[in-house]
Design a protein around this motif. Structure first.
Motif, PDB file in Angstrom:
ATOM      1  N   MET A 201       0.860  -1.164   0.028  1.00  0.00           N
ATOM      2  CA  MET A 201       0.090  -0.057   0.016  1.00  0.00           C
ATOM      3  C   MET A 201       0.949   1.206  -0.021  1.00  0.00           C
TER       4      MET A 201
ATOM      5  N   VAL B 173       1.071   2.639  -3.357  1.00  0.00           N
ATOM      6  CA  VAL B 173      -0.051   3.463  -3.860  1.00  0.00           C
ATOM      7  C   VAL B 173       0.140   4.896  -3.218  1.00  0.00           C
ATOM      8  N   TRP B 174       0.360   5.400  -1.683  1.00  0.00           N
ATOM      9  CA  TRP B 174       0.627   6.508  -1.225  1.00  0.00           C
ATOM     10  C   TRP B 174       1.592   7.484  -2.356  1.00  0.00           C
TER      11      TRP B 174
ATOM     12  N   LEU C 157       0.414   8.828  -5.308  1.00  0.00           N
ATOM     13  CA  LEU C 157      -0.126  10.019  -5.222  1.00  0.00           C
ATOM     14  C   LEU C 157       0.644  11.020  -5.025  1.00  0.00           C
TER      15      LEU C 157
ATOM     16  N   PHE D  53      -9.074  15.471  -6.431  1.00  0.00           N
ATOM     17  CA  PHE D  53      -7.785  14.933  -5.685  1.00  0.00           C
ATOM     18  C   PHE D  53      -8.238  14.221  -4.172  1.00  0.00           C
TER      19      PHE D  53
ATOM     20  N   LEU E 286      -9.506  10.928  -3.854  1.00  0.00           N
ATOM     21  CA  LEU E 286      -8.718  10.168  -4.131  1.00  0.00           C
ATOM     22  C   LEU E 286      -7.843   9.714  -3.121  1.00  0.00           C
TER      23      LEU E 286
ATOM     24  N   VAL F 255      -7.556   5.853  -1.213  1.00  0.00           N
ATOM     25  CA  VAL F 255      -6.343   5.070  -0.847  1.00  0.00           C
ATOM     26  C   VAL F 255      -6.332   4.812   0.517  1.00  0.00           C
TER      27      VAL F 255
ATOM     28  N   GLN G 200      -6.571   1.032   2.296  1.00  0.00           N
ATOM     29  CA  GLN G 200      -5.370   0.671   3.492  1.00  0.00           C
ATOM     30  C   GLN G 200      -6.495  -0.334   4.418  1.00  0.00           C
TER      31      GLN G 200
ATOM     32  N   LEU H 290      -5.461  -6.714  -2.442  1.00  0.00           N
ATOM     33  CA  LEU H 290      -5.646  -6.606  -0.870  1.00  0.00           C
ATOM     34  C   LEU H 290      -7.013  -6.599  -0.687  1.00  0.00           C
TER      35      LEU H 290
END
Lengths: 524, 159
Positions: free
Chosen positions: A411, A414-415, A418, B86, B89, B93, B97, B148
């Motif tokens: 993960m 993914v951050w 961004l 944004f 978005l 994310v 998680q 995931l």
């Protein structure tokens, strides 16, 4: 003609049912990627790459290159029908393609675009067939210093030819190098630039950077500019397609000129975007009907399309033969090669001839498939694009998030994507070129290793980079390229007005070099 | 609120310059000198960091010199549009998680297309459901790349 025999062997590899099906799938995926603004070829290939880890390398590279062809073709469809380039490299196609479509010649414009694109691509592939073996042979003599000189030349040509601001190119490129050094140092085993932070020890994948910079960054810009697809309807008729194809040979001069520009810009890391702009500018200067460019002139479609595609395919030549990609997408593919356990460069021709020639043969076939499929799917994509971008945008965003996750199942990545997205947004709006960033990230380790190995053999003396004629010439050329912005600046200052214009228009075209203009700057 | 292009140029040049300084600092800790066995690990990154600082300084000077002060980088409308895209978005994310990719993407797509694109709730639901299902089929079944799952799907026995 050793190459010819090997090419035939390559066709034997590429022409299996399995591989042809993969080509069709790849081209279709590429068309989707090319048609949708915010999803470009480099990003699309990055997203697909993690899915190929389990595949056989030949099938995998055929899938990725076919996707690349599809993306190059798909970008032109939206340019002509909607005045919105699906790919940065098809911006120049909007200049005359859209006016033609508005005059009711949409089918003619599309056919001209795809026909000349096909010719451009074929020229590129033929150049690859003829030259790659020879270049690889030549490169076998290279030592560490020569390799560093080649890298140096590649990077210098970005700074020298990018026009724009050389400082911005420098910043973008060096940030790419810095990202490449994050993590474990391959020679000493020390961890660098990690600041004792665990997630960084494994390094940062270039795929994450591409997904962020090209994918999310471009998505933000596209959202901000609020694209509306107000398209021109195109009804395809077979007779009109064939009549237009028969018309193509009339533009032979434009075709040859544009293909030559494309091949040159593709082999040197200028990239397809720069090639298409330069070809358009030169077309306007040399064509008899140059003054009518911009009002829907067929040659104004032929010139950028031919150059775009010949550059796109030629960009794979230095990647295969030298291990130096000629465009951002080629850089991503090269990263893929390394992940599959192949090392791109001259040795590949001797260790895996089946791979190299299978790939080259698949390029011939893939482009033919792409021309047919792109014509067949025009009505479909014209329909799909009527969906509002505010719906399509979030779906693309989800695809980018999944893509970033699948690179390593973290993960954290993914951050990071961004963060790269924000950087990409700012960089694109301020005209920082993004291609050098990706190139530096893929080549960073190799360039550094070559640099350090060369210095180790010479005990730290930089004279090794000028030790023989070959390496000295390459370093000299590199330095010349680095100084090019300064030279052209002085040149422009001290030249009389009249003579200046021609130079400026060519330089202006070259300025788009690798800059990857934002998806929606067209329409002026 | 209007952000001028020059302000944006300076901010970005400042940030990249800062990153360059960070690179140099980290390289100094690795050692930038010429050791007994050749260049130390920080040798190459140190100069990379220096070049980043140089390039950033050059960009800032160019911006100052050209001073296209009137040019706008983003106005209030731009900022709102970008933020509207944004911020969700970032939420997506964060949700990924916590809840896993599938549930997060379904929720995100539903709300983004319902509130953002002003689709009718039923259509937004369709977009979310079809996209999520398509992704599930592509990744879990066709390519067997597991994404995931998160606690909820695991509770229902989907790994």
């Amino acid at each position: 003609m050793g190459n010819f025999g090997q090419l035939m062997d390559g066709f034997a590899v590429a022409l299996t049912t399995h591989h042809v099906l993969i080509m069709i799938a790849g081209v279709l995926l590429g068309l989707v990627v090319g048609v949708l603004p915010g999803l470009g070829a480099p990003n699309g290939v990055s997203l697909l790459l993690p899915l190929t880890f389990g595949m056989d390398p030949i099938a995998a590279i055929i899938l990725l290159t076919s996707m690349y062809w599809g993306a190059l073709f798909g970008g032109s469809t939206t340019s002509i029908l909607f005045n919105i380039p699906g790919e940065p490299s098809s911006v120049a196609t909007t200049f005359d393609g859209y006016p033609m479509a508005r005059k009711g010649e949409a089918v003619r414009a599309l056919t001209l675009a795809f026909g000349s694109a096909g010719i451009g691509a074929m020229t590129g592939v033929i150049v690859i067939t003829l030259l790659s073996g020879w270049v690889a042979q030549f490169a076998l003599r290279f030592g560490a210093a020569e390799y560093f000189a080649v890298y140096f030349m590649a990077f210098a040509s970005f700074i020298g030819m990018s026009g724009g601001s050389p400082f911005k190119t420098l910043v973008s490129m060096m940030l790419g190098f810095a990202c490449a050094t994050i993590g474990m140092d391959t020679i000493s085993g020390e961890s660098r630039l990690t600041f004792d932070w665990d997630p960084l020890i494994g390094g940062v994948s270039f795929l994450i950077a591409v997904i962020g910079l090209f994918g999310l960054g471009e998505l933000l810009i596209t959202m901000e500019e609020g694209v509306k697809f107000e398209g021109v309807k195109a009804r395809l008729s077979m007779t009109e397609i064939f009549r237009t194809l028969a018309e193509l040979p009339r533009y032979w001069a434009t075709l040859i000129r544009s293909a030559a520009i494309g091949c040159w810009m593709g082999i040197t890391p200028g990239g397809p975007t720069a090639a298409s702009f330069m070809s358009y500018a030169l077309g306007r200067r040399f064509s008899k009907r140059g003054s009518k460019f911009g009002t829907g002139e067929p040659e104004g479609v032929v010139a950028p399309e031919t150059a775009d595609h010949s550059a796109g395919s030629c960009a794979l030549l230095p990647m295969l033969a030298l291990g130096i990609p000629g465009s951002a997408t080629a850089a991503v593919m090269m990263g893929g090669l390394m992940i599959w356990g192949l090392s791109p460069g001259p040795m590949l021709f001797t260790t895996r001839p089946d791979f190299v020639w299978g790939l080259i043969a698949s390029m011939y076939l893939g482009n033919v498939i792409a021309v047919v499929l792109v014509l067949a799917t025009v009505p479909l994509f014209a329909y799909v694009l009527r969906a509002p971008f505010k719906v399509v945008g979030p779906i693309i965003a989800v695809v980018c998030v999944i893509g970033a996750y699948t690179v390593a199942n973290h993960m954290f990545d993914v951050w990071l994507a961004l963060v790269f997205g924000v950087l990409g947004y700012a960089f694109k709006k301020l005209n920082y070129p993004l291609a050098p960033f990706v190139l530096a990230m893929v080549l960073g380790d190799k360039a550094e290793d070559a640099f350090r190995q060369a210095l180790l053999t010479s005990d730290g003396s930089a004279s090794i980079f000028f030790a023989n004629g070959l390496v000295a010439t390459m370093m000299g050329l590199g330095i010349l390229l680095l100084l090019l912005p300064a030279i052209s600046y002085v040149h422009r200052r001290f030249k009389p007005d009249g003579a200046r214009e021609g130079v400026v228009s060519v330089v202006a075209a070259a300025r788009y070099d690798g800059r990857d203009a934002p998806a929606t700057t067209a329409g002026q | 609120m209007v952000i001028s292009r020059n302000a944006a140029e300076f901010v970005v040049a400042f940030v990249t310059g800062g990153l360059g300084a960070l690179v140099c600092y980290s390289a100094l800790q690795n050692g930038v000198a010429w050791g007994a066995s050749g260049p130390e690990p920080g040798y190459f990154p140190f100069y990379v960091g220096c070049l980043i600082i140089l390039g950033s300084a050059g960009t800032a000077v160019q911006a100052l010199w050209r001073s296209g002060a009137a040019e706008v980088f983003a106005d209030g409308h731009n900022i709102r549009t970008v933020a509207a895209f944004f911020v969700p978005l970032v939420v997506l994310v964060a949700l990924c998680q916590w809840l896993g990719l599938y549930i997060a993407m379904a929720l995100y797509l539903f709300f983004a297309t319902w509130l953002g694109a002003k689709l009718r709730p039923f259509n937004a639901f369709l977009v979310a459901a079809i996209t999520t299902a398509a992704n599930f089929v592509i990744f879990e079944i066709l390519f067997t790349v597991p994404l995931l799952k998160g606690p909820v799907l695991e509770y229902f026995g989907i790994y």
